[in-house]
Design a protein around this motif. Structure first.
Motif, PDB file in Angstrom:
ATOM      1  N   LYS A  31       0.868  -1.196   0.000  1.00 25.76           N
ATOM      2  CA  LYS A  31       0.000   0.000   0.000  1.00 25.76           C
ATOM      3  C   LYS A  31       0.886   1.221   0.000  1.00 25.76           C
ATOM      4  N   SER A  32       0.512   2.224  -0.786  1.00 24.65           N
ATOM      5  CA  SER A  32       1.316   3.445  -0.851  1.00 24.65           C
ATOM      6  C   SER A  32       0.418   4.662  -1.005  1.00 24.65           C
ATOM      7  N   ILE A  33       1.022   5.812  -0.779  1.00 23.21           N
ATOM      8  CA  ILE A  33       0.312   7.084  -0.938  1.00 23.21           C
ATOM      9  C   ILE A  33       1.302   8.104  -1.474  1.00 23.21           C
ATOM     10  N   LYS A  34       0.781   9.035  -2.293  1.00 21.84           N
ATOM     11  CA  LYS A  34       1.646  10.056  -2.882  1.00 21.84           C
ATOM     12  C   LYS A  34       1.335  11.376  -2.177  1.00 21.84           C
ATOM     13  N   GLN A  35       2.353  11.975  -1.567  1.00 19.29           N
ATOM     14  CA  GLN A  35       2.196  13.265  -0.888  1.00 19.29           C
ATOM     15  C   GLN A  35       3.316  14.198  -1.309  1.00 19.29           C
ATOM     16  N   SER A  36       2.931  15.401  -1.719  1.00 20.40           N
ATOM     17  CA  SER A  36       3.887  16.444  -2.136  1.00 20.40           C
ATOM     18  C   SER A  36       4.865  15.917  -3.192  1.00 20.40           C
ATOM     19  N   GLY A  37       4.347  15.094  -4.095  1.00 19.26           N
ATOM     20  CA  GLY A  37       5.166  14.574  -5.190  1.00 19.26           C
ATOM     21  C   GLY A  37       6.049  13.404  -4.796  1.00 19.26           C
TER      22      GLY A  37
END
Length: 200
Positions: A31-37
């Motif tokens: 599982k991953s998430i993209k924050q501020s690029g």
């Protein structure tokens, strides 16, 4: 319990490469998430414990492999030592054999030398009377022996080549000409002084 970490941290925690982390994110295995690029990965305690277990297993496997390599090396060293001992024994036995052969050869050579000495003595006993007789004959005839050089000079004055001279001497010895006595043991030629007209 879950926590967010960077892909680099995830790679270190899970014992994977960055490419491996991105591959698992793409296949939805992580599982991953993209924050501020930037991409962050969710890591659970279970995943961390599994990676530690895998890492420990890998280290154990590595240690086992190292131990196996050491065992193989020890076996090779033992074999090399045995081979060295065998070669040393072979070397010693070969030296002993050569020494025995040398002794045998020396005894054969000594017997050959004795045979040659007896042959020499026999030849001397055969030729000595002929030489003595020639000396007596020369003394009675007021003759003397001349050197090979003197004989060659005389022949050259009478237009004989060196090759002709050799042939004349060989033929005279073969025909038992009393003026030419060849002592085989000394390899010396005695030439009784004469006019040698018959040889010109």
């Amino acid at each position: 319990m879950e926590r967010l970490v960077t892909t680099t941290q995830a790679a270190q925690i899970l014992g994977l490469s960055l490419q491996g982390i991105h591959y698992r994110i793409k296949k939805n295995q992580l599982k991953s998430i993209k924050q501020s690029g930037k991409i962050f990965v969710y890591i659970t305690d279970k995943m961390e414990n599994e990676s530690i277990t895998v890492s420990t297993t890998n280290k154990t496997n590595q240690n086992n492999e190292i131990n196996l390599v050491i065992e193989v090396k020890d076996e090779q060293i033992a074999l090399l030592k045995k081979s060295q001992k065998w070669m040393k024994k072979q070397y010693i036995s070969e030296i002993n054999r050569l020494e025995r052969n040398q002794k045998d050869m020396m005894s054969v050579l000594n017997s050959e030398i004795k045979l040659l000495q007896s042959a020499f003595n026999e030849m001397r006993s055969i030729y000595k009377p002929q030489i003595e007789e020639l000396k007596k004959t020369s003394d009675t005839n007021n003759s003397k022996f001349i050197t090979l050089k003197e004989f060659s000079l005389f022949m050259k004055k009478n237009h004989k080549s060196q090759n002709d001279i050799k042939l004349i001497i060989l033929k005279a010895i073969k025909d038992n000409d009393k003026r030419f006595v060849y002592n085989k043991s000394d390899k010396k030629l005695l030439i009784l002084d004469s006019n040698f007209e018959d040889l010109l």
